[in-house]
Design an enzyme around this catalytic site. Structure first.
Site, mmCIF file in Angstrom:
data_model
loop_
_atom_site.group_PDB
_atom_site.id
_atom_site.type_symbol
_atom_site.label_atom_id
_atom_site.label_comp_id
_atom_site.label_asym_id
_atom_site.label_seq_id
_atom_site.Cartn_x
_atom_site.Cartn_y
_atom_site.Cartn_z
ATOM 1 N N ASP A 1 0.859 -1.190 0.000
ATOM 2 C CA ASP A 1 0.000 0.000 0.000
ATOM 3 C C ASP A 1 0.900 1.247 0.000
ATOM 4 O OD1 ASP A 1 -3.203 0.541 1.225
ATOM 5 O OD2 ASP A 1 -1.761 2.189 1.034
ATOM 6 N N GLN B 1 -14.506 2.724 1.849
ATOM 7 C CA GLN B 1 -13.825 2.286 0.619
ATOM 8 C C GLN B 1 -13.505 3.492 -0.255
ATOM 9 O OE1 GLN B 1 -16.035 -0.525 -1.833
ATOM 10 N NE2 GLN B 1 -14.209 -1.059 -3.017
ATOM 11 N N HIS C 1 -10.420 -5.479 -2.511
ATOM 12 C CA HIS C 1 -9.076 -5.653 -1.944
ATOM 13 C C HIS C 1 -9.156 -5.894 -0.450
ATOM 14 C CE1 HIS C 1 -10.020 -1.346 -1.900
ATOM 15 N NE2 HIS C 1 -9.338 -1.273 -0.770
ATOM 16 N N PHE C 2 -8.158 -6.593 0.031
ATOM 17 C CA PHE C 2 -8.008 -6.888 1.455
ATOM 18 C C PHE C 2 -6.735 -6.203 1.928
ATOM 19 C CE2 PHE C 2 -10.561 -10.153 -0.402
ATOM 20 C CZ PHE C 2 -11.527 -10.433 0.554
ATOM 21 N N HIS C 3 -6.864 -5.474 3.036
ATOM 22 C CA HIS C 3 -5.691 -4.854 3.658
ATOM 23 C C HIS C 3 -5.074 -5.846 4.642
ATOM 24 C CE1 HIS C 3 -6.742 -0.556 2.645
ATOM 25 N NE2 HIS C 3 -7.944 -1.092 2.546
HETATM 26 P P1 5GP Z 1 -9.809 1.441 0.558
HETATM 27 O O1 5GP Z 1 -10.047 2.757 1.222
HETATM 28 O O2 5GP Z 1 -10.505 1.427 -0.782
HETATM 29 O O3 5GP Z 1 -10.118 0.255 1.388
HETATM 30 O O4 5GP Z 1 -8.265 1.347 0.361
HETATM 31 C C1 5GP Z 1 -7.563 1.736 -0.753
HETATM 32 C C2 5GP Z 1 -6.107 1.641 -0.398
HETATM 33 O O5 5GP Z 1 -5.373 1.778 -1.579
HETATM 34 C C3 5GP Z 1 -5.640 2.722 0.573
HETATM 35 O O6 5GP Z 1 -5.052 2.106 1.700
HETATM 36 C C4 5GP Z 1 -4.620 3.516 -0.237
HETATM 37 O O7 5GP Z 1 -3.519 3.911 0.545
HETATM 38 C C5 5GP Z 1 -4.224 2.541 -1.313
HETATM 39 N N1 5GP Z 1 -3.850 3.148 -2.572
HETATM 40 C C6 5GP Z 1 -4.476 4.191 -3.198
HETATM 41 N N2 5GP Z 1 -3.867 4.441 -4.373
HETATM 42 C C7 5GP Z 1 -2.863 3.534 -4.493
HETATM 43 C C8 5GP Z 1 -1.881 3.306 -5.512
HETATM 44 O O8 5GP Z 1 -1.799 3.980 -6.541
HETATM 45 N N3 5GP Z 1 -1.011 2.288 -5.297
HETATM 46 C C9 5GP Z 1 -1.050 1.513 -4.169
HETATM 47 N N4 5GP Z 1 -0.144 0.529 -4.069
HETATM 48 N N5 5GP Z 1 -1.951 1.713 -3.187
HETATM 49 C C10 5GP Z 1 -2.858 2.719 -3.360
#
Ligand code: 5GP
Length: 138
Positions: free
Chosen positions: A33, A96, A102-104
């Site tokens: 991330d 989100q 996706h899974f963190h």
């Molecule tokens: P969400 O909020 O959708 O669960 O998480 C999206 C995640 O993607 C966030 O933790 C953010 O830091 C990560 N993220 C956003 N843009 C990018 C990117 O361009 N590359 C990577 N590797 N991670 C990203």
């Protein structure tokens, strides 16, 4: 809401933008991330398109979950973490921000609070070195 293939993870899957990759197979990709909430924060994504868990094919979930486990174990080993938090958000109200499932995988260290979700961008050299540590642990 339907899947929009202009999201950032679809671009990563198509190779249009780079990522610090730690694992890939026919169905799954895992990478660092860029705005980590802790040292070693990873993302695991299925290659099959879905916005989130609400519209995902159960067969896709069945393939991705063992990889989530594999990366959780590898991250714990690689960073000598005290624990691992796994999170997964569905739709804006749930936090989100990228609309490809996706899974963190977030390594946790005793006494250390999580940094903010989508907070500061990490240095790419640091992410590259962390990715190598995960790969070595796999
Ligand atoms: P969400 O909020 O959708 O669960 O998480 C999206 C995640 O993607 C966030 O933790 C953010 O830091 C990560 N993220 C956003 N843009 C990018 C990117 O361009 N590359 C990577 N590797 N991670 C990203």
């Amino acid at each position: 809401m339907s899947y929009d293939d202009t999201n950032i993870f679809a671009k990563i899957l198509r190779g249009e933008i780079p990522c610090h990759r730690v694992y890939e197979d026919a169905d799954t990709l895992a990478f660092m991330d860029v705005m980590p909430q802790s040292k070693g924060h990873l993302l695991v994504i299925p290659k099959a398109p879905s916005r989130n868990i609400l519209d995902a094919d159960p067969a896709v979930l069945a393939k991705v979950m063992p990889i989530v486990q594999k990366l959780a174990v590898a991250a714990k080993d690689a960073f000598d973490a005290d624990g691992i938090t796994v999170t997964q958000f569905n739709e804006p109200a749930a936090g989100q921000t990228v609309y490809h499932l996706h899974f963190h995988i977030i390594p946790r260290y005793e006494g250390a609070a999580l940094k903010p979700h989508t907070g500061a961008m990490e240095d790419h050299g640091v992410l590259a070195a962390l990715a190598e540590q995960v790969k070595a642990a796999l």
